[in-house]
Write an enzyme that holds these catalytic residues in place. Structure first.
Site, mmCIF file in Angstrom:
data_model
loop_
_atom_site.group_PDB
_atom_site.id
_atom_site.type_symbol
_atom_site.label_atom_id
_atom_site.label_comp_id
_atom_site.label_asym_id
_atom_site.label_seq_id
_atom_site.Cartn_x
_atom_site.Cartn_y
_atom_site.Cartn_z
ATOM 1 N N GLU A 137 -22.737 19.709 -10.313
ATOM 2 C CA GLU A 137 -23.354 20.913 -10.850
ATOM 3 C C GLU A 137 -24.747 21.140 -10.261
ATOM 4 O O GLU A 137 -25.144 22.285 -9.988
ATOM 5 C CB GLU A 137 -23.475 20.818 -12.376
ATOM 6 C CG GLU A 137 -22.150 20.590 -13.093
ATOM 7 C CD GLU A 137 -21.862 19.132 -13.360
ATOM 8 O OE1 GLU A 137 -21.479 18.808 -14.495
ATOM 9 O OE2 GLU A 137 -22.010 18.309 -12.420
ATOM 10 N N SER A 169 6.802 -11.737 7.866
ATOM 11 C CA SER A 169 6.760 -10.327 7.470
ATOM 12 C C SER A 169 6.031 -9.461 8.490
ATOM 13 O O SER A 169 5.591 -8.355 8.170
ATOM 14 C CB SER A 169 6.074 -10.185 6.109
ATOM 15 O OG SER A 169 4.737 -10.673 6.165
ATOM 16 N N ARG A 178 -6.299 2.086 1.739
ATOM 17 C CA ARG A 178 -7.284 1.091 1.325
ATOM 18 C C ARG A 178 -8.672 1.697 1.133
ATOM 19 O O ARG A 178 -9.432 1.290 0.258
ATOM 20 C CB ARG A 178 -7.363 -0.036 2.357
ATOM 21 C CG ARG A 178 -6.193 -0.996 2.344
ATOM 22 C CD ARG A 178 -6.358 -2.045 3.436
ATOM 23 N NE ARG A 178 -5.302 -3.051 3.387
ATOM 24 C CZ ARG A 178 -5.202 -4.056 4.261
ATOM 25 N NH1 ARG A 178 -6.085 -4.169 5.243
ATOM 26 N NH2 ARG A 178 -4.221 -4.933 4.145
ATOM 27 N N ARG A 199 -9.868 -0.982 8.308
ATOM 28 C CA ARG A 199 -10.122 -1.082 9.742
ATOM 29 C C ARG A 199 -10.004 0.278 10.407
ATOM 30 O O ARG A 199 -9.224 1.132 9.962
ATOM 31 C CB ARG A 199 -9.147 -2.069 10.393
ATOM 32 C CG ARG A 199 -9.299 -3.482 9.856
ATOM 33 C CD ARG A 199 -8.474 -4.483 10.632
ATOM 34 N NE ARG A 199 -7.047 -4.366 10.375
ATOM 35 C CZ ARG A 199 -6.428 -4.916 9.332
ATOM 36 N NH1 ARG A 199 -7.124 -5.575 8.422
ATOM 37 N NH2 ARG A 199 -5.127 -4.802 9.184
ATOM 38 N N GLY A 211 2.410 -10.584 -2.958
ATOM 39 C CA GLY A 211 3.801 -10.958 -2.758
ATOM 40 C C GLY A 211 4.598 -10.809 -4.037
ATOM 41 O O GLY A 211 4.137 -10.228 -5.034
#
Length: 401
Positions: A57, A173, A189, A212, A318
């Site tokens: 404002e 993975s 992120r 990153r 996980g």
């Protein structure tokens, strides 16, 4: 829809867009946008940009100048009526001589809600509340959760194959999804105050857990990458580690920004040397109570995070930690990247819930899909059995953002 309400929607939507531009910069403060309108023309605009900085404002009134007198101000959250790090916005509005204030949502803090509105009305200003309320609340879902539940808004991010696995049986993975999806995670992120994993993820993947830069030029040097990384705002890295197994050499302890390890009182006493080594490596080590399994109490962790200003938490854990949060009904939102791959076996995204019938599944509401390279990104809000689904009419305004 009458002409006045149509105009209110138009200008409030602009205020929401202004607020959105500051996403990732204001925590633990809310996203707030404001516009000043006079005789159907935009004469001022502003957004809250960072904690401790002027409120939306104030920026809007400054850009409007004398044109703010007898004007209408549209603001996405109720103007404050108390002295914090900045003076109350209600007084600024009164000093500017505005005629009408249109507010999307009242302040969710029960000790504050309605105070700003009451102050303006007592001074003779016309105040209308509720224009695009659902859209504004969704925009500030992290702030509303933090203010009303004294814990962060928790989002589970996962990457899984089409048949539901996050890793092969060996634990490998790298990588489930393609480069476009991984670049999307970096942008995700950036929007959070903290990123949380369990110690199992630290030991298995040795993650960096940083925001990153997305670099496509292969000629950019590693030194330039590191310099850019240090300039980016880094979320707090959070590790749940009941027995202090995090190695002091862990990559996340070498990155810009802070790392906080939550452990138990017993671990602090038993492994004093590990505490010292981790602190020397730059970690904050915080003891909390244990749950029935003698592991860190997740609810206490969330309470402590909220008390230290963490309003939003991205969980990149996980199977174990994600399953625990799910079982406790603490996952507020899910962001899943689904890869067009089939493993036929491996580590599932979730486990431990003994479901006999498909109608016992927890469904996601407000689901949206997006193609990201060769992968699909799904977003949705778990509708737990004790939590009523949102009314479709209440969420329709989200499309205006």
């Amino acid at each position: 829809m009458d002409a006045q309400y149509s105009e209110d929607v138009r200008w409030m939507n602009m205020a929401l867009q202004l607020a959105e531009n500051a996403r990732g910069q204001t925590a633990p403060n809310p996203l707030v946008g404001a516009v000043v309108v006079k005789d159907g023309r935009l004469v001022g605009q502003g957004a809250h940009l960072y904690p401790g900085g002027p409120h939306a404002e104030v920026y809007a009134l400054q850009t409007a100048g004398e044109a703010a007198r007898n004007a209408t101000v549209y603001v996405t959250l109720e103007p404050c009526n108390h002295h914090g790090r900045t003076p109350p916005c209600t007084q600024a509005l009164l000093n500017a001589g505005v005629q009408r204030v249109v507010i999307a949502n009242l302040d969710p803090n029960p000790h504050v809600a309605g105070g700003g509105t009451l102050r303006l009305r007592e001074a003779g200003v016309q105040v209308d509340v509720g224009v695009l309320a659902a859209a504004a609340r969704r925009q500030n879902e992290t702030f509303f959760t933090w203010a009303q539940k004294s814990r962060p808004f928790v989002v589970w991010k996962t990457a899984l194959t089409l048949d539901g696995y996050i890793a092969a049986i060996s634990g490998d993975s790298a990588y489930v999804t393609g480069p476009e999806a991984r670049a999307s995670v970096q942008e995700l992120r950036r929007q959070f105050s903290a990123i949380m994993v369990g110690v199992g993820t630290v030991l298995a993947d040795n993650p960096r857990l940083t925001v990153r830069p997305i670099i496509t030029d292969t000629d950019v040097s590693a030194a330039e990458d590191t310099l850019t990384l240090g300039m980016l705002r880094q979320p707090l890295r959070v590790v749940l580690d009941s027995h202090l197994r995090t190695p002091p050499s862990a990559q996340l302890l070498k990155e810009p920004g802070a790392t906080r390890i939550y452990t138990t009182d017993m671990a602090i006493t038993t492994y004093a040397d590990r505490v010292w080594d981790l602190q020397q490596a730059g970690a904050q080590v915080v003891p909390v109570a244990t749950d029935k399994t003698e592991r860190v109490d997740i609810a206490q962790v969330l309470t402590h995070l909220a008390a230290t200003g963490v309003d939003s938490l991205l969980v990149e854990a996980g199977t174990g930690l994600a399953s625990s949060l799910f079982a406790m009904g603490l996952l507020d939102k899910v962001v899943a990247y689904v890869a067009p791959k089939l493993l036929g076996g491996g580590r599932p995204a979730l486990k431990g819930r003994d479901v006999q019938r498909m109608d016992e599944a927890v469904e996601l509401g407000e689901v949206c899909w997006q193609a990201v390279g060769q992968d699909l990104r799904l977003e949705g809000y778990p509708v737990y059995p004790t939590r009523p689904a949102a009314d479709c009419n209440e969420t329709a305004g989200r499309q205006l953002l």
